[in-house]
Scaffold this motif. Structure first.
Motif, mmCIF file in Angstrom:
data_model
loop_
_atom_site.group_PDB
_atom_site.id
_atom_site.type_symbol
_atom_site.label_atom_id
_atom_site.label_comp_id
_atom_site.label_asym_id
_atom_site.label_seq_id
_atom_site.Cartn_x
_atom_site.Cartn_y
_atom_site.Cartn_z
ATOM 1 N N ILE A 38 0.779 -1.288 0.166
ATOM 2 C CA ILE A 38 0.048 0.187 0.012
ATOM 3 C C ILE A 38 0.803 1.194 -0.005
ATOM 4 N N LYS A 39 1.857 1.279 0.791
ATOM 5 C CA LYS A 39 2.603 2.380 1.046
ATOM 6 C C LYS A 39 3.430 2.876 -0.529
ATOM 7 N N ALA A 46 2.426 6.105 -3.074
ATOM 8 C CA ALA A 46 3.797 6.786 -3.307
ATOM 9 C C ALA A 46 3.876 6.810 -4.901
ATOM 10 N N ALA A 47 3.733 5.588 -5.524
ATOM 11 C CA ALA A 47 3.833 5.585 -6.922
ATOM 12 C C ALA A 47 2.698 6.340 -7.747
ATOM 13 N N ILE A 48 1.407 6.275 -7.376
ATOM 14 C CA ILE A 48 0.369 6.981 -7.842
ATOM 15 C C ILE A 48 0.615 8.420 -7.813
ATOM 16 N N LEU A 49 1.015 9.208 -6.475
ATOM 17 C CA LEU A 49 1.430 10.450 -6.185
ATOM 18 C C LEU A 49 2.492 10.845 -7.093
ATOM 19 N N GLY A 50 3.486 10.021 -7.248
ATOM 20 C CA GLY A 50 4.528 10.576 -8.330
ATOM 21 C C GLY A 50 4.083 10.567 -9.575
ATOM 22 N N ILE A 51 3.195 9.743 -10.227
ATOM 23 C CA ILE A 51 2.721 9.864 -11.610
ATOM 24 C C ILE A 51 1.794 10.961 -11.688
ATOM 25 N N VAL A 52 1.149 11.211 -10.571
ATOM 26 C CA VAL A 52 0.065 12.315 -10.590
ATOM 27 C C VAL A 52 1.056 13.745 -10.636
ATOM 28 N N ALA A 53 2.133 13.908 -9.954
ATOM 29 C CA ALA A 53 3.166 14.966 -9.706
ATOM 30 C C ALA A 53 3.743 14.964 -11.102
ATOM 31 N N GLY A 54 4.034 14.133 -11.845
ATOM 32 C CA GLY A 54 4.812 13.959 -12.964
ATOM 33 C C GLY A 54 3.793 14.743 -14.430
ATOM 34 N N PHE A 89 11.960 8.279 3.748
ATOM 35 C CA PHE A 89 12.932 8.653 2.585
ATOM 36 C C PHE A 89 12.630 7.515 1.534
ATOM 37 N N TYR A 90 12.292 6.215 1.897
ATOM 38 C CA TYR A 90 11.727 5.418 1.032
ATOM 39 C C TYR A 90 10.707 5.864 0.054
ATOM 40 N N VAL A 91 9.541 6.102 0.683
ATOM 41 C CA VAL A 91 8.407 6.730 -0.059
ATOM 42 C C VAL A 91 8.549 7.997 -0.748
ATOM 43 N N GLU A 92 9.308 8.944 -0.132
ATOM 44 C CA GLU A 92 9.664 10.143 -0.913
ATOM 45 C C GLU A 92 10.568 9.959 -2.252
ATOM 46 N N PHE A 93 11.603 8.911 -2.162
ATOM 47 C CA PHE A 93 12.200 8.544 -3.393
ATOM 48 C C PHE A 93 11.272 7.833 -4.333
ATOM 49 N N ILE A 94 10.559 7.032 -3.840
ATOM 50 C CA ILE A 94 9.452 6.681 -5.190
ATOM 51 C C ILE A 94 8.601 7.590 -5.626
ATOM 52 N N VAL A 95 8.294 8.432 -4.938
ATOM 53 C CA VAL A 95 7.441 9.683 -5.280
ATOM 54 C C VAL A 95 8.195 10.496 -6.489
ATOM 55 N N VAL A 96 9.402 11.018 -6.025
ATOM 56 C CA VAL A 96 10.453 11.761 -6.867
ATOM 57 C C VAL A 96 10.814 10.855 -8.006
ATOM 58 N N ASP A 97 11.225 9.537 -8.013
ATOM 59 C CA ASP A 97 11.412 8.839 -9.103
ATOM 60 C C ASP A 97 10.233 8.630 -10.073
ATOM 61 N N PHE A 98 9.277 8.382 -9.554
ATOM 62 C CA PHE A 98 8.280 8.015 -10.518
ATOM 63 C C PHE A 98 7.742 9.548 -11.376
ATOM 64 N N CYS A 99 7.889 10.672 -10.565
ATOM 65 C CA CYS A 99 7.552 12.023 -11.086
ATOM 66 C C CYS A 99 8.613 12.176 -12.369
ATOM 67 N N LEU A 100 9.617 12.117 -11.971
ATOM 68 C CA LEU A 100 10.555 12.348 -13.039
ATOM 69 C C LEU A 100 10.335 11.391 -14.445
#
Length: 137
Positions: free
Chosen positions: A53-54, A58-66, A118-129
């Motif tokens: 779930i975490k 985080a992945a969905i938030l990253g895709i939305v942010a990107g 750090f783990y979830v924020e890394f996933i957000v930034v990674d998926f965003c980029l």
């Protein structure tokens, strides 16, 4: 009774034999080293479910942010706005979004440590980029 027989009987009284399904408790075996309690199968299953779930949130938030970054900034050729400033805004906003959305999924963000955030924020930034890059192509 001698002193040695009294010591043996007191040691025997304090000794507790674990049941077949019980797991060992954390005990300091050496100074500075601790052993951890082994998780039951139910606890392992719950931890695995929470991890999925975490990661998904985080992945969905990253895709939305990107996607938002692409729609608002496009190529990002504006010299007044740097890409790393945008990433810091995304990290800050996603932190608060996750902090308030995790309780919906019955995950306690108060129990998170630095490593978890750090783990979830890394996933957000990674998926965003990655999303932003794919949309640019």
């Amino acid at each position: 009774m001698s002193k040695s027989s009294k010591k043996k009987s007191s040691v025997a009284k304090n000794e507790v034999k674990p049941a077949d399904d019980a797991q060992p408790a954390p005990t300091p075996s050496r100074p500075g080293k601790t052993q951890f309690k082994m998780k039951t199968p139910e606890e392992k299953k719950q931890a695995h479910k929470e991890g999925i779930i975490k990661t998904a949130v985080a992945a969905i938030l990253g895709i939305v942010a990107g996607s938002i970054a692409y729609m608002q900034l496009g190529v990002g050729d504006d010299p007044t706005i740097k890409w790393y400033v945008i990433m810091m805004f995304i990290v800050g906003i996603s932190f608060y979004v996750m902090k308030f959305s995790f309780p919906i999924f019955k995950i306690k963000p108060k129990e998170f440590g630095f490593k978890d955030w750090f783990y979830v924020e890394f996933i957000v930034v990674d998926f965003c980029l990655v999303t932003w890059t794919l949309l640019l192509n």
